[in-house]
Design a protein around this motif. Structure first.
Motif, mmCIF file in Angstrom:
data_model
loop_
_atom_site.group_PDB
_atom_site.id
_atom_site.type_symbol
_atom_site.label_atom_id
_atom_site.label_comp_id
_atom_site.label_asym_id
_atom_site.label_seq_id
_atom_site.Cartn_x
_atom_site.Cartn_y
_atom_site.Cartn_z
ATOM 1 N N UNK A 175 0.825 -1.203 0.000
ATOM 2 C CA UNK A 175 0.000 0.000 0.000
ATOM 3 C C UNK A 175 0.863 1.260 0.000
ATOM 4 N N UNK A 176 1.887 1.307 0.833
ATOM 5 C CA UNK A 176 2.753 2.484 0.863
ATOM 6 C C UNK A 176 3.451 2.669 -0.479
ATOM 7 N N UNK A 177 3.818 1.574 -1.118
ATOM 8 C CA UNK A 177 4.444 1.684 -2.428
ATOM 9 C C UNK A 177 3.481 2.263 -3.466
ATOM 10 N N UNK A 178 2.217 1.804 -3.448
ATOM 11 C CA UNK A 178 1.221 2.313 -4.391
ATOM 12 C C UNK A 178 0.878 3.770 -4.108
ATOM 13 N N UNK A 179 0.789 4.126 -2.819
ATOM 14 C CA UNK A 179 0.510 5.523 -2.469
ATOM 15 C C UNK A 179 1.626 6.429 -2.986
ATOM 16 N N UNK A 180 2.848 5.982 -2.832
ATOM 17 C CA UNK A 180 3.975 6.775 -3.318
ATOM 18 C C UNK A 180 3.906 6.959 -4.834
ATOM 19 N N UNK A 181 3.600 5.876 -5.568
ATOM 20 C CA UNK A 181 3.484 5.976 -7.019
ATOM 21 C C UNK A 181 2.380 6.964 -7.406
ATOM 22 N N UNK A 182 1.241 6.904 -6.717
ATOM 23 C CA UNK A 182 0.128 7.809 -7.018
ATOM 24 C C UNK A 182 0.525 9.260 -6.756
ATOM 25 N N UNK A 183 1.193 9.507 -5.628
ATOM 26 C CA UNK A 183 1.535 10.885 -5.278
ATOM 27 C C UNK A 183 2.621 11.459 -6.178
ATOM 28 N N UNK A 184 3.499 10.601 -6.713
ATOM 29 C CA UNK A 184 4.493 11.086 -7.657
ATOM 30 C C UNK A 184 3.815 11.548 -8.950
ATOM 31 N N UNK A 185 2.795 10.792 -9.390
ATOM 32 C CA UNK A 185 2.086 11.155 -10.619
ATOM 33 C C UNK A 185 1.096 12.304 -10.399
ATOM 34 N N UNK A 186 0.606 12.467 -9.167
ATOM 35 C CA UNK A 186 -0.371 13.526 -8.864
ATOM 36 C C UNK A 186 0.115 14.314 -7.639
ATOM 37 N N UNK A 187 1.152 15.095 -7.781
ATOM 38 C CA UNK A 187 1.757 15.780 -6.615
ATOM 39 C C UNK A 187 0.819 16.766 -5.927
ATOM 40 N N UNK A 188 -0.217 17.273 -6.639
ATOM 41 C CA UNK A 188 -1.109 18.273 -6.036
ATOM 42 C C UNK A 188 -2.333 17.641 -5.380
ATOM 43 N N UNK A 189 -2.464 16.320 -5.455
ATOM 44 C CA UNK A 189 -3.645 15.667 -4.900
ATOM 45 C C UNK A 189 -3.530 15.548 -3.386
ATOM 46 N N UNK A 190 -4.663 15.750 -2.702
ATOM 47 C CA UNK A 190 -4.701 15.586 -1.238
ATOM 48 C C UNK A 190 -5.590 14.408 -0.841
ATOM 49 N N UNK A 191 -5.772 13.457 -1.741
ATOM 50 C CA UNK A 191 -6.608 12.291 -1.463
ATOM 51 C C UNK A 191 -5.969 11.430 -0.373
ATOM 52 N N UNK A 192 -6.809 10.929 0.524
ATOM 53 C CA UNK A 192 -6.360 10.071 1.629
ATOM 54 C C UNK A 192 -6.609 8.612 1.246
ATOM 55 N N UNK A 193 -5.680 7.737 1.630
ATOM 56 C CA UNK A 193 -5.796 6.305 1.350
ATOM 57 C C UNK A 193 -5.979 5.544 2.663
ATOM 58 N N UNK A 194 -7.000 4.684 2.704
ATOM 59 C CA UNK A 194 -7.320 3.921 3.916
ATOM 60 C C UNK A 194 -6.734 2.512 3.821
ATOM 61 N N UNK A 195 -6.007 2.095 4.871
ATOM 62 C CA UNK A 195 -5.383 0.771 4.943
ATOM 63 C C UNK A 195 -5.977 0.037 6.137
ATOM 64 N N UNK A 196 -6.512 -1.161 5.921
ATOM 65 C CA UNK A 196 -7.110 -1.952 6.998
ATOM 66 C C UNK A 196 -6.038 -2.712 7.778
#
Length: 902
Positions: free
Chosen positions: A715-736
């Motif tokens: 999950x942390x790896x995917x979040x990092x990939x998403x934030x690199x492609x969308x640096x201005x996004x403030x979307x939160x990711x939920x991990x169970x």
């Protein structure tokens, strides 16, 4: 002149007497030092042979087994500085080997070699490698060697290759080993181990079947220093054929005696260390100032000059006699050196003449045989060294007879020596012929080494490898072998056996409330009670934790059930008294029948375990019999298969993360405010399985911790990939996170490490935990939530309302979001009670400062009702279905699903 000669003569006589006494005393000290050094080295060589013998008895050597018996060995032999195990790896297997070790030790592992700068670098490709895998003790210098291929070192590489081919203990020359973390001067011993219980007989076979190499490091300089007394110093030189003697260990001594003047006495002792010849020079400083006599002698010598003329003629006459005496002294010195060498080595040595009569035996031989040298001189060696075969105790020909018949050196053989008192001792025996100038056999040298200590060490270490250290019962590995033997002996009719799998009920209660000491005492007492309730022919073992196994030999199921019920009653009547408190436990027992040779031990144990599980599932403290057609057992077996498939999916990276959007109701519905990661299992045939197919199995078989670790990392790896492609996004990711992980102290460390490695901002991550997992681990959960919230992470309380819901404990939880379970939403349009419950939970959450999310929203009317109630967020198929989390796309807009398709 005579007045001067008389005192001079007296001084010389006193000097001669005192000097002779010191010479004899220091000759004995030099002999003792050499003998003790050789004894210590021989003992370590035998211990290394014993260690490889234990290794041959084990099917697999893991780190815990190596640590166990290596610490035992290092404790028994303090002269061993370090013990290493180096597996032999072929080049074709190098990649798999490095990957397997990396996965096992949770850190990158690669085979390295010495670099020209003195450090380490990745090893170049070669046919085989011998990297350091296990080492004790775990000093910084030893840990630094893990992964280093010691075959790249010329001296150690030659010694290891000799060890592989010969199957015997080999060694390096004495050398400086500080580059490997050793002392200034060390001796490295090597012994190879091979696949199979018995080592190969040929050189080629040993090369083909070598499994690994044990290496022991002996700090020779420390060993010599430990043997010294005050006023003694030593030097050890290797005798080289291509030049002068080279100083190996000097303890600060100069290369010659002259530099020390006349205040010391020096002695030379020849040594042979496993193939190399050395010269040990001991230098002794007397504790009495006898050297002053030389000064007095020098003064008196002035007077003696006056008498030189008178004794000149006498000296000429004596010259011939002195020359003859000098020659005799040289012969005596050579004989004395040979004699001292024989008395210094750790093996028993007996020499005979051409007729087999004993001419000499050293001190070790006297101790080993029980005979003194005076008793056996002139007797036939058959009477002194009576040997019998170990297998059938039949007498063997004397070593002299075999040497005389063959005319060649006998190979080393393990036999039994019959001592003078009639006792037998295990020894290794070899013999070499002595030839005269005409090459005829004129005698023999018989060498024997006591194997008693090595045999005892092997027995002790073998016992440790097959028995549980706490209870003294057999361990799981030994029990499985006994079960396999029972299977092979079963003919399905007259010879059947039964395996009992026993689990202690309420053991965790004792262990948690009174500590591990009470739990250990309970296991020991239960083990003894179980042992008293079975036959001597049966096998009892501690399988692990609070589980025991019993093999009932030649027993059918009816008899086994009677035995198991008797054991259950015996344990039910037992009470553990721990500091005035009494505890009772029960037995959940599963029985599985062995009735044919086509079975495997793993299948039988799995069947017995499944029956034991059914006994616990049906109320505990009872006996269940495994039957292949039992529906509950079949369901248990199915769960076991699913658990195995889940573990394989985790290991093979076939767990995929999906994401489902969560939308804010009171704001803009065009884009999601957060995503929740959901799980899918990709089967080998490509089909996807939802979490309902494997999460229950993961929880039941304690696989959630491994699954959570996998999900957090991915999950942390995917979040990092998403934030690199969308640096201005403030979307939160939920991990169970599961309840099993929340109770573990290493979860916090894992999250902090992954967040730091991925550079993910904490405020963009929200962890979801269920209310039941919080209640079961209340204090631990609250502590974890506070630490992570202080770091910027968020927390959501998931599935609220489905478990042990209580508004009271909501005040204690430092949560940011409360997720109302979708079960309330299913009938919310028609059920006023559900509406009231959702409205109440939403209002209380807002008072406590928490946002609310309602799950399973599947139509527009429900969404509008929740908006009117003031709910903050919604999640469900109506607002967005789960999609692969690896999609490289911007946040999707709200996609309204028709009520019919939802």
């Amino acid at each position: 002149m005579m007045l001067l000669m008389i005192p001079a003569g007296a001084v010389m006589l006193a000097y001669y007497v005192q000097h002779t006494e010191l010479e004899n005393r220091y000759q004995q000290r030099a002999t003792a030092i050499a003998r003790d050094l050789m004894r210590d080295i021989n003992n370590v060589e035998g211990a290394l042979v014993s260690t490889t013998g234990v290794h041959q008895a084990l099917s697999v050597l893991d780190a815990s087994q190596f640590t166990g018996f290596s610490r035992e060995l290092l404790g028994a032999y303090p002269h061993i500085d370090s013990l290493y195990y180096l597996p032999v790896v072929a080049d074709a297997s190098r990649g798999d080997f490095e990957e397997n070790i990396s996965n096992t030790r949770f850190q990158p592992f690669m085979i390295r070699q010495m670099s020209p700068t003195g450090g380490f670098e990745r090893a170049e490709r070669r046919p085989i490698y011998a990297p350091v895998l296990h080492v004790e003790p775990l000093t910084a210098a030893n840990v630094r060697l893990v992964g280093v291929d010691l075959l790249t070192d010329s001296d150690m590489g030659q010694a290891m290759r000799r060890a592989i081919v010969s199957g015997k203990v080999t060694e390096t020359s004495l050398s400086d080993t500080t580059r490997f973390g050793g002392k200034r001067v060390s001796l490295m011993l090597f012994k190879a181990v091979y696949f199979g219980f018995f080592p190969p007989k040929t050189d080629r076979g040993r090369e083909a079947q070598v499994q690994g190499i044990y290496m022991a490091r002996l700090p020779i300089d420390d060993m010599l220093a430990a043997l010294l007394q005050p006023g003694e110093r030593i030097a050890l030189s290797r005798i080289r054929r291509d030049g002068p003697r080279r100083l190996i260990a000097d303890d600060g001594l100069p290369a010659t005696d002259d530099a020390w003047g006349a205040q010391t006495i020096s002695k030379l002792m020849p040594l042979r260390l496993l193939g190399d010849e050395y010269l040990l020079r001991t230098v002794h400083r007397p504790d009495k100032p006898w050297f002053l006599m030389r000064s007095a002698m020098g003064i008196l010598a002035v007077g003696l000059l006056l008498s030189i003329a008178a004794i000149a003629l006498w000296w000429i006459r004596r010259r011939a006699r002195l020359a003859a005496r000098a020659a005799a002294d040289r012969v005596f010195a050579e004989k004395e050196r040979a004699q001292v060498t024989l008395y210094s080595i750790g093996e028993a040595v007996i020499t005979t003449d051409a007729s087999g009569r004993v001419e000499m035996l050293n001190a070790t031989a006297e101790r080993l045989t029980g005979w003194s040298a005076d008793e056996v001189l002139g007797r036939n060696i058959r009477d002194v060294a009576s040997l019998v075969r170990e297998s059938d105790k039949q007498p063997l020909p004397s070593p002299f007879e075999r040497v005389y018949t063959r005319g060649e050196t006998l190979p080393e053989t393990e036999v039994l020596l019959v001592r003078k008192d009639g006792e037998t001792i295990a020894v290794t025996e070899t013999a070499t012929p002595i030839r005269d100038q005409h090459a005829r056999v004129s005698g023999a040298v018989v060498v024997m080494r006591d194997m008693s200590h090595e045999r005892e060490l092997i027995r002790h270490m073998t016992y440790q490898a097959t028995h549980d250290a706490l209870t003294g019962l057999k361990n799981r590995h030994a029990f499985e072998r006994e079960v396999q033997r029972a299977i092979e002996s079963s003919d399905g009719a007259s010879s059947v056996h039964v395996v009992c799998f026993i689990d202690l009920d309420r053991f965790k209660q004792v262990n948690d409330s009174c500590g591990h000491a009470a739990g250990d005492q309970l296991l020991r007492q239960v083990g003894q009670l179980l042992k008293s309730g079975i036959r001597k022919a049966d096998v009892l073992a501690r399988i692990g934790g609070d589980e025991f196994g019993i093999l009932l030999r030649h027993c059918d199921l009816d008899q086994a059930r009677v035995t198991a019920e008797g054991l259950r009653r015996k344990i039910a009547e037992f009470r553990l008294n721990w500091h005035g408190e009494y505890f009772s436990v029960g037995l959940s027992t599963g029985l599985a029948l062995i009735e044919g040779r086509g079975m495997r031990s793993g299948e039988v144990l799995k069947a017995a375990d499944a029956a034991c599980y059914m006994a616990k599932d049906q109320g505990r403290n009872q006996v269940c019999v495994y039957r292949p057609d039992d529906e509950k057992l079949l369901r248990r077996s199915s769960d076991l298969r699913h658990a195995s498939q889940l573990q394989e999916a985790i290991d093979e990276d076939r767990i995929e993360l999906y994401r489902q959007p969560i939308f804010a109701l009171q704001g803009d519905l065009s884009t999601p405010s957060s995503y929740e990661f959901l799980l899918r299992l990709r089967q080998r045939d490509g089909r996807l399985c939802g979490p309902a197919n494997f999460l229950n199995v993961a929880e039941r078989f304690n696989l959630m911790v491994g699954l959570d670790r996998y999900v957090v990392k991915k999950a942390f790896s995917l979040i990092r990939q998403y934030q690199v492609r969308h640096p201005d996004s403030d979307i939160v990711f939920n991990i169970n996170l599961s309840g099993q992980s929340i109770g573990r102290p290493d979860l916090l460390e894992l999250i902090q490490r992954e967040a730091a490695a991925s550079h993910v901002a904490p405020q963009t991550v929200c962890f979801e935990i269920t209310e039941n997992s919080v209640i079961e681990n209340m204090d631990t959960a609250i502590g974890l939530m506070r630490v992570l919230r202080n770091a910027g992470f968020r927390f959501a309380l998931d599935d609220f309302g489905t478990g042990l819901s209580s508004m009271a404990y909501l005040k204690r939880l430092p949560a940011d979001i409360l997720k109302i379970d979708g079960e309330f939403v299913r009938t919310i349009l028609s059920d006023e009670v559900d509406q009231a419950l959702v409205r109440t939970i939403n209002d209380v959450s807002h008072v406590l400062g928490m946002k609310t999310v309602v799950e399973r929203v599947e139509d527009r009317r429900t969404l509008e009702l929740l908006r009117d109630m003031g709910v903050d967020y919604v999640q469900g198929f109506y607002t967005g279905r789960p999609e692969p989390a690896t999609l490289d796309a911007s946040a999707p807009a709200l996609t309204i699903v028709s009520e019919r398709s939802a």
